[in-house]
Design an enzyme around this catalytic site. Sequence first.
Site, PDB file in Angstrom:
ATOM      1  N   GLU A  39      37.856  44.180  26.353  1.00 48.23           N
ATOM      2  CA  GLU A  39      36.473  44.295  25.838  1.00 48.23           C
ATOM      3  C   GLU A  39      36.649  45.502  24.733  1.00 48.23           C
ATOM      4  OE1 GLU A  39      33.871  46.137  28.658  1.00 48.23           O
ATOM      5  OE2 GLU A  39      32.382  46.357  27.230  1.00 48.23           O
ATOM      6  N   ARG A 264      46.644  46.890  39.023  1.00 51.74           N
ATOM      7  CA  ARG A 264      46.182  47.818  37.879  1.00 51.74           C
ATOM      8  C   ARG A 264      47.377  48.952  37.783  1.00 51.74           C
ATOM      9  NH1 ARG A 264      41.047  47.774  35.745  1.00 51.74           N
ATOM     10  NH2 ARG A 264      41.410  49.356  34.345  1.00 51.74           N
ATOM     11  N   LYS A 274      38.811  53.898  30.446  1.00 52.71           N
ATOM     12  CA  LYS A 274      38.393  53.825  29.098  1.00 52.71           C
ATOM     13  C   LYS A 274      37.473  54.906  28.891  1.00 52.71           C
ATOM     14  CE  LYS A 274      38.354  49.339  28.271  1.00 52.71           C
ATOM     15  NZ  LYS A 274      38.219  48.014  27.606  1.00 52.71           N
TER      16      LYS A 274
HETATM   17  P1  ATP Z   1      38.383  49.900  32.097  1.00 53.77           P
HETATM   18  O1  ATP Z   1      38.163  49.802  33.375  1.00 53.77           O
HETATM   19  O2  ATP Z   1      39.134  51.331  31.840  1.00 53.77           O
HETATM   20  O3  ATP Z   1      37.070  49.854  31.202  1.00 53.77           O
HETATM   21  P2  ATP Z   1      39.090  47.226  31.714  1.00 53.77           P
HETATM   22  O4  ATP Z   1      39.860  46.535  32.686  1.00 53.77           O
HETATM   23  O5  ATP Z   1      37.449  47.241  31.712  1.00 53.77           O
HETATM   24  O6  ATP Z   1      39.211  48.998  31.734  1.00 53.77           O
HETATM   25  P3  ATP Z   1      39.375  45.587  29.499  1.00 53.77           P
HETATM   26  O7  ATP Z   1      39.309  45.717  27.965  1.00 53.77           O
HETATM   27  O8  ATP Z   1      38.326  44.767  30.149  1.00 53.77           O
HETATM   28  O9  ATP Z   1      39.541  46.918  30.177  1.00 53.77           O
HETATM   29  O10 ATP Z   1      40.971  44.954  29.910  1.00 53.77           O
HETATM   30  C1  ATP Z   1      41.344  43.878  29.228  1.00 53.77           C
HETATM   31  C2  ATP Z   1      42.405  43.184  30.071  1.00 53.77           C
HETATM   32  O11 ATP Z   1      43.408  44.322  30.502  1.00 53.77           O
HETATM   33  C3  ATP Z   1      42.030  42.853  31.420  1.00 53.77           C
HETATM   34  O12 ATP Z   1      42.391  41.581  32.073  1.00 53.77           O
HETATM   35  C4  ATP Z   1      42.205  44.045  32.580  1.00 53.77           C
HETATM   36  O13 ATP Z   1      42.538  43.477  33.765  1.00 53.77           O
HETATM   37  C5  ATP Z   1      43.521  44.595  32.021  1.00 53.77           C
HETATM   38  N1  ATP Z   1      43.780  45.871  32.302  1.00 53.77           N
HETATM   39  C6  ATP Z   1      43.002  47.128  32.118  1.00 53.77           C
HETATM   40  N2  ATP Z   1      43.600  48.135  32.379  1.00 53.77           N
HETATM   41  C7  ATP Z   1      44.649  47.735  33.100  1.00 53.77           C
HETATM   42  C8  ATP Z   1      45.514  48.462  33.918  1.00 53.77           C
HETATM   43  N3  ATP Z   1      45.376  49.962  34.085  1.00 53.77           N
HETATM   44  N4  ATP Z   1      46.728  48.054  34.340  1.00 53.77           N
HETATM   45  C9  ATP Z   1      46.853  46.405  34.045  1.00 53.77           C
HETATM   46  N5  ATP Z   1      46.036  45.846  33.482  1.00 53.77           N
HETATM   47  C10 ATP Z   1      44.863  46.513  32.786  1.00 53.77           C
HETATM   48 MG    MG Z   2      36.649  45.408  31.484  1.00 55.87          MG
END
Ligand code: ATP
Ligand code: MG
Length: 564
Positions: A39, A264, A274
């Site tokens: 995102e 994660r 984020k």
């Molecule tokens: P946040 O919860 O911090 O906003 P997010 O998961 O919403 O993070 P995205 O931009 O949606 O962030 O993530 C893109 C991809 O990266 C998704 O498939 C997500 O599952 C993966 N991802 C994000 N954070 C992690 C992490 N800490 N470990 C492994 N994969 C991750």
């Molecule tokens: Mg997300």
Amino acid sequence: METPNEAVPAPSSFLRDTMIEDLKSNKYGGRVHTRFPPEPNGYLHIGHAKSISINFGLAKEFGGKCNLRFDDTNPSREETEYVESIIRDVHWLGGDWEERLFYASDYFPQIHAWAVQLIKAGKAYVCDLSAEEVRQTRGTLTEAGRESPYRNRSVEENLDLFESMRKGEFPDGARTLRAKIDMASPNLNMRDPVMYRILHAEHHRTGKQWCIYPMYDFAHGQCDSIEHITHSICTLEFEDHRPLYDWYIEQLGIYHPQQIEFDRLNITYTVLSKRKLLTLVKDKFVRGWDDPRMPTISGMRRRGYTPEALRSFCGRIGISKTNGTTELSLLEHSVREDLNRRALRVMGVLRPLKVVIENYPEGQVEQMEAVNNPEDPSAGTRAVPFSRELYIEQEDFRENPPRQYYRLSPGHEVRLRYGYFITCTGVVKDAQGQPIELRCTYDPATRGGNAPDGRKVKSTIHWVSAAHAVEAEARLYETLFTKENPNDLEEGQQFTDLLNPNSLEVVEGCKLEPSLANALPGVSYQFERLGYFCADPDTKPGHLVFNRTVALRDTWAKIEKKTA
Ligand code: ATP
Ligand code: MG
């Protein structure tokens, strides 16, 4: 764009096993097609690197494809700056999406058409409850939810109202489109989840074309389906959303990818949310998204971490079905291991103390031969100038040495790396009694660092010729947080209360050997005995700036601790 780095290695895991099984049973016609779906509401961090390494790595391994898809369904938090940074970072890590760069927003017309299809099938309805009322009527884990009074509207009325929503006839939050599933489902995600909400906001790509936006759950699987993804790999918190993911796709009767969840990444002394990272940037706790203390890809790049080191780290941490926490030291180990192989060795003094070698001829300069990288003979040697006045590290001198301190002290002899043996004969002090200059003698027979009579010295220290030195600013880093788990807060505590006040130390007036005069930002060196350093983009002609990427783990550090 330059060509991406070598292949991303994929860690072994149940994800790979699933793919092998699916290939065997020909479930997807022998295809593996993944996607990385960020995102664009912040910069990528090391957790994303894990996801990138899994998605691109597995696709590569099985001769498949991996798309880069922006999950841009939430216009209020998303920005073009983030899109650009994400493209740069995925590319830098070695992810290769070829021509397959997609945006969920490109599919808005199709997703909207599918919403209409579900309304027509009696599977979705327009609900006039507010967000708060929807929450209140959802029930709990032990209690069923209550059906919305708008649940049994006719298809015609729903179509009409949904069209009015789309045309912008209602204000934000006035109505939603909800799936008609089961308010008594044990899975809260299945209790008539919201599919569309009204949001009069400008979208970074579609502008004002839309004022209704699909929720994540009614967008992600639909995008996966459109792109014919085989394995939709996501983090564990989406496990409970999988039944909904499947339900939408089954009701629509469209191509069905398989969602699979993994753990994660969490790292000690680090936050990876984020939202929290955004707070650090917006409230200026750090200098920006690419501050070298940040766990972002851009911060790590600026600090001197390499894509190879990050990939090797991602290969080491493994993939599992339970969330855990990885030691920061494992990440640093991967960085050291990579830089040890490739970084050129140089000498630089962070906190200089002048040394005058009284018996060395005035005006004489010798070029000493220094090894560029003991790990890589092909890196060759370089000439380092030696002269009568040098700088050594303040820490490498003690007027009154404690036991087991073998570095320079009055009457003691040490080796200057690639230079000579020197003995301290006197100390010049300032008004406060602090040493400002050492008087020494050298033994001309020890050129290159060995005594012909076989006498030994216990210590070798680094140095820089005063007249030839280039000045630099060094930025030294500690962890950004003082607590191992900065997500674990006590009552009334904010995560920013746990910030380490010493996370950045700026040292001005460092003296470096002249070969560093034209160091380019992004190039890493090992400053002997001090760690790996990388020239910062703040470097300008005449003003060198170096970030310490990571300290060395060496015996010096241990002695320092003992004698401190
Ligand atoms: P946040 O919860 O911090 O906003 P997010 O998961 O919403 O993070 P995205 O931009 O949606 O962030 O993530 C893109 C991809 O990266 C998704 O498939 C997500 O599952 C993966 N991802 C994000 N954070 C992690 C992490 N800490 N470990 C492994 N994969 C991750
Ligand atoms: Mg997300």
